[in-house]
Design an enzyme around this catalytic site. Structure first.
Site: not given
Ligand code: COS
Length: 380
Positions: A126, A240, A339, A341, A364
């Site tokens: 967002e 992931d 390459h 220029g 991502e």
């Molecule tokens: N697989 C499954 N569950 C996961 C996970 C994973 N790889 N990583 C974390 N979780 C779970 C956690 O266990 C937690 O669960 P609970 O709520 O039950 O405790 C929940 O997901 C939230 O995890 P966390 O507290 O680590 O989340 P945060 O809000 O602190 O965010 C980051 C962590 C910053 C790493 C995350 O928001 C992120 O990856 N941001 C980038 C987003 C992104 O890639 N955007 C690109 C656009 S999409 S194309």
């Protein structure tokens, strides 16, 4: 890692398709118009590429993550944007449905996604929730037989031509942070759904990106995907796999940069000899090839570990994305440098690769987010 005979055959199939179908004319057209090319998308669908990772019982090929990586790598070697065509359906689109869809939802949505008849996109980001994806402000309010969605998703690749979008929305505002978020499969034709402008991007032209705006969109209850209020962890689980895909794109693009650099260095004459004879150039090529191979091995082994569900698979997906995407940018920089220029001129492929490469450490999850995930998992 030595690929099996079957994996080598798959690689050959993907390479041949890219070399035959991703013609210079098509790549130029994508650059010039910036428009989605439905024909090449549908050709990928007919070949089964859009469902490489989708199980056979839902119309896909039932391939593993390594097969998917090999496909994305070979497509990106020729064209990063066309690798995205084959990526979304296999990764961010089908992923959440495979992880937690009901049997009914899998049967309804996956076969048309695998065939390419329908296109699905991933609506997480967002305007105010990028790296902090859990800070979503889009809301979904229970209204009897449906949920009413309001909000704005931004930078949604493929939104302008999508049939469905996976939308993350807050369903329980009393829960803080990333908790209380749910997932919905939203039909893009529903009343109240509209698009922002087509973004003018630096690269990956030919796969339009826009915002999705939702104003009192009534989404039927059976479009809730996965458990209520528990959608965010599915987003991270999906990412992931998405990050592994970006690692594959990165090694493909870097291989393309290396191919072009070797060819040009052998052809280009300066000071009475091919520039490949100068160590300043040949050492750059040695570095590109070495780093590329390191990234490739990390990516392939991560694909295998992900399928085996090893405890460090998530960390490794971030490592592969982080290392490979930064490596691809160094490769693109060096390719333009080799390459000279000419590398700055649109007639040469490396000009496009250089611009395309810049998205890899951004989408991502930025490199800095990958560092956060890796260090967070190690230091927990
Ligand atoms: N697989 C499954 N569950 C996961 C996970 C994973 N790889 N990583 C974390 N979780 C779970 C956690 O266990 C937690 O669960 P609970 O709520 O039950 O405790 C929940 O997901 C939230 O995890 P966390 O507290 O680590 O989340 P945060 O809000 O602190 O965010 C980051 C962590 C910053 C790493 C995350 O928001 C992120 O990856 N941001 C980038 C987003 C992104 O890639 N955007 C690109 C656009 S999409 S194309």
């Amino acid at each position: 890692m030595i690929l099996t005979e079957k994996q080598q055959m798959m690689r050959e199939l993907f390479r041949k398709f890219a070399e035959t179908e991703f013609t210079d004319e098509l790549l130029d057209k994508l650059e010039e118009t910036g428009e989605f090319d439905r024909d090449i998308h549908d050709k990928m669908g007919k070949q089964g590429f859009l469902g490489v990772k989708i199980p056979e019982k839902y119309g896909g090929q039932g391939g593993d993550s390594l097969a998917y990586v090999l496909m994305i790598e070979e497509f990106a070697r020729r064209s990063l944007v066309l690798s995205i065509y084959a990526n979304t359906s296999n990764s961010l689109g089908a992923g959440p449905i495979l992880f937690c869809g009901t049997e009914e939802q899998k049967q309804k949505y996956l076969p048309p996604i695998a065939s390419g008849e329908k296109i699905i996109v991933f609506g997480l980001t967002e305007p105010g929730a990028g790296s902090d994806a859990g800070g979503t402000l889009t809301t979904a309010v229970d209204d009897g037989d449906c949920y009413i969605l309001n909000g704005r998703k931004t930078f949604i690749s493929g939104a302008p031509f999508a049939d469905w979008a996976i939308i993350y929305a807050k369903t329980d505002p009393s829960q803080r942070g990333s908790r209380g978020i749910s997932m919905f499969i939203m039909d893009m034709d529903l009343p109240g759904v509209s698009l922002g402008r087509n973004e003018e991007k630096m690269g990956i032209k030919g796969y339009p990106t826009s915002d999705i705006v939702m104003e009192d969109v009534r989404v039927p209850k059976d479009c809730l995907l996965g458990p209520l209020h528990r959608g965010f962890s599915v987003a991270l689980q999906t990412l992931d796999g998405g990050r592994l895909g970006v690692a594959a794109q990165s090694i493909g693009l870097a291989q393309g940069c290396l191919d072009e650099s070797i060819r040009y260095a052998k052809e280009r004459q300066q000071f009475g000899q091919p520039i490949s004879r100068f160590q300043a150039i040949s050492f750059m090529i040695a570095d590109m090839a070495t780093e590329l191979e390191a990234a490739r091995q990390l990516t392939y082994s991560t694909a295998i570990m992900k399928d085996a569900n090893t405890p460090d698979a998530s960390t490794r997906c971030s490592m592969a994305k982080y290392y490979a995407s930064e490596m691809a940018n160094r490769a693109a920089y060096n390719a333009v440098q080799i390459h000279g220029g000419y590398g700055y001129i649109k007639d040469y492929k490396v000009e496009r690769m250089y611009r395309d490469a810049r998205i890899l450490p951004l989408y991502e999850g930025t490199s800095q987010i990958q560092q956060l995930v890796i260090s967070g998992n190690l230091l927990r």
